[in-house]
Design a protein around this motif. Structure first.
Motif, mmCIF file in Angstrom:
data_model
loop_
_atom_site.group_PDB
_atom_site.id
_atom_site.type_symbol
_atom_site.label_atom_id
_atom_site.label_comp_id
_atom_site.label_asym_id
_atom_site.label_seq_id
_atom_site.Cartn_x
_atom_site.Cartn_y
_atom_site.Cartn_z
ATOM 1 N N TYR A 35 -20.075 -1.883 3.408
ATOM 2 C CA TYR A 35 -18.816 -2.169 4.399
ATOM 3 C C TYR A 35 -17.292 -1.588 4.275
ATOM 4 N N ALA A 36 -16.628 -0.155 4.470
ATOM 5 C CA ALA A 36 -15.790 -0.051 3.982
ATOM 6 C C ALA A 36 -14.666 -0.428 5.204
ATOM 7 N N VAL A 37 -13.383 -1.150 4.727
ATOM 8 C CA VAL A 37 -12.494 -1.902 5.188
ATOM 9 C C VAL A 37 -11.859 -0.251 5.957
ATOM 10 N N PRO A 38 -11.611 0.116 7.173
ATOM 11 C CA PRO A 38 -10.571 1.558 7.018
ATOM 12 C C PRO A 38 -9.268 1.012 7.114
ATOM 13 N N GLN A 39 -8.384 1.489 5.899
ATOM 14 C CA GLN A 39 -7.214 2.166 5.956
ATOM 15 C C GLN A 39 -6.050 2.745 6.582
ATOM 16 N N SER A 40 -5.283 2.117 7.281
ATOM 17 C CA SER A 40 -4.964 2.912 8.171
ATOM 18 C C SER A 40 -2.962 3.269 7.602
ATOM 19 N N SER A 41 -3.259 4.377 8.109
ATOM 20 C CA SER A 41 -1.621 4.842 7.086
ATOM 21 C C SER A 41 -1.034 5.628 7.896
ATOM 22 N N HIS A 42 0.875 4.979 7.942
ATOM 23 C CA HIS A 42 1.969 5.836 8.637
ATOM 24 C C HIS A 42 3.709 6.105 8.176
ATOM 25 N N GLN A 43 3.829 6.381 9.276
ATOM 26 C CA GLN A 43 5.113 7.162 8.385
ATOM 27 C C GLN A 43 6.424 6.960 9.358
ATOM 28 N N THR A 64 11.326 9.515 4.616
ATOM 29 C CA THR A 64 10.699 9.105 5.134
ATOM 30 C C THR A 64 9.484 8.107 4.266
ATOM 31 N N VAL A 65 9.750 6.721 5.271
ATOM 32 C CA VAL A 65 8.909 5.906 4.088
ATOM 33 C C VAL A 65 7.148 6.081 4.981
ATOM 34 N N VAL A 66 6.601 6.436 4.303
ATOM 35 C CA VAL A 66 4.996 6.570 4.297
ATOM 36 C C VAL A 66 3.631 4.486 3.946
ATOM 37 N N TYR A 67 3.679 4.684 4.030
ATOM 38 C CA TYR A 67 2.664 3.216 4.281
ATOM 39 C C TYR A 67 1.583 2.948 4.876
ATOM 40 N N ARG A 68 0.835 2.150 4.208
ATOM 41 C CA ARG A 68 -0.266 1.918 4.477
ATOM 42 C C ARG A 68 -0.978 0.560 4.550
ATOM 43 N N HIS A 78 3.176 -10.129 9.043
ATOM 44 C CA HIS A 78 3.773 -9.800 10.605
ATOM 45 C C HIS A 78 4.912 -8.562 10.625
ATOM 46 N N ALA A 79 4.785 -8.041 10.319
ATOM 47 C CA ALA A 79 5.692 -6.950 10.315
ATOM 48 C C ALA A 79 5.787 -5.888 9.238
ATOM 49 N N PRO A 80 4.587 -5.064 9.122
ATOM 50 C CA PRO A 80 4.142 -3.888 7.764
ATOM 51 C C PRO A 80 5.038 -3.397 7.759
ATOM 52 N N ARG A 81 5.534 -2.044 8.746
ATOM 53 C CA ARG A 81 6.851 -1.654 9.018
ATOM 54 C C ARG A 81 8.066 -1.727 8.208
ATOM 55 N N SER A 82 8.788 -3.212 8.847
ATOM 56 C CA SER A 82 9.827 -3.432 8.483
ATOM 57 C C SER A 82 9.342 -3.869 6.775
#
Length: 283
Positions: A35-43, A64-68, A78-82
């Motif tokens: 089972y592969a856990v999906p990895q989410s990517s954000h900008q 532009t910050v690109v994080y996953r 609890h605040a991955p974007r920050s």
């Protein structure tokens, strides 16, 4: 009996049922599945000032910050974007704080290269990098930065000139005007070995030696430096300056800022050098 020219090896009803049952049983084994856990990517676009090497003069950076989110790590934030933005900003600050404002063009490429490397935010499941790094500077700040550089250049030249004068004075006092014979030889070497003229100037040279050797009531700062320099006669000019800086720092720690300032004034140490590398005298 089958009419086929080869033996009939097909399983009978019980064999077919057994094969079906084994297939159903094997499908239920969890270990057969990965089972592969999906990895989410954000900008996230972000703009902020960044400090330069000169306090109060800042760069303006936009990226532009690109994080996953890597859920395999077992860590959480609890605040991955920050967390991602803060990580990129801190990495950028560490680089920009070493650069002068006039170097904004190469700094943009340096930040673009450094921040493009994806790194894990410590103690989190967040991985972050930056794209499309753009740096701008205020024209007024840029002009102030140029003036600051010019002042530093002039200060460096003046300080070098003063050091040269002090070195010449030390040379004349400690090596030339020690006695009439040495002073006479020095004069001959400087004036084409005009012996007759040197004889005529013998009285004046003797008076110069007497004046140069007059050491009544020297200031304590000069005596302190002279004592160290006599104990360490092979110090070059750079090390002599370092010695004065260390003495000023020690006097500031044990005697207070006023004592350190008096020492610096007497030995010709610029006040700015007392605070070199952030070391200022403490009262």
């Amino acid at each position: 009996m089958s009419g086929r020219p080869w033996p009939d090896t097909r399983p009978g009803p019980l064999g077919a049922f057994g094969a079906w049952w084994r297939r159903r049983r094997d499908l239920g084994r969890v270990e057969d599945f990965t089972y592969a856990v999906p990895q989410s990517s954000h900008q996230q676009e972000f703009e902020t000032p960044l400090p330069s090497a000169v306090y109060g003069l800042d760069f303006r950076v936009k990226f532009t910050v690109v994080y996953r989110l890597d859920l395999h790590t077992g860590l959480r934030h609890h605040a991955p974007r920050s967390a991602a933005i803060n990580s990129i900003v801190q990495r950028a600050r560490a680089i920009s704080s070493q650069a002068m404002l006039v170097h904004h063009a190469p700094l943009q490429h340096q930040l673009g290269a450094e921040l493009a490397e994806e790194q894990q935010v410590p103690e989190t499941h967040v991985w972050a990098r930056a794209e499309q790094v753009k740096i701008s500077v205020d024209e007024g700040d840029l002009e102030m930065a140029r003036k600051h550089i010019e002042l530093l250049r002039n200060s460096t030249v003046r300080h070098a000139e003063r050091e040269l004068e002090r070195a010449e004075i030390r040379y004349l006092r400690d090596e030339v005007l020690t006695d009439v014979g040495t002073a006479t030889i020095w004069w001959l070497q400087r004036n084409g070995y005009e012996v007759e003229r040197a004889v005529q100037l013998a009285g004046e040279l003797q008076e110069l030696v007497r004046i140069a050797r007059h050491t009544s009531d020297p200031h304590w700062a000069e005596s302190l430096v002279s004592s160290f320099e006599r104990a360490l006669p092979r110090l070059d000019d750079g090390h002599r300056r370092d010695l004065r800086q260390h003495l000023a720092k020690a006097l500031g720690v044990y005697g207070g800022s006023s004592v350190a300032a008096e020492f610096a004034d007497q030995v010709g140490l610029p006040a700015a050098e007392q605070h070199m590398n952030g070391n200022s005298p403490h009262v």
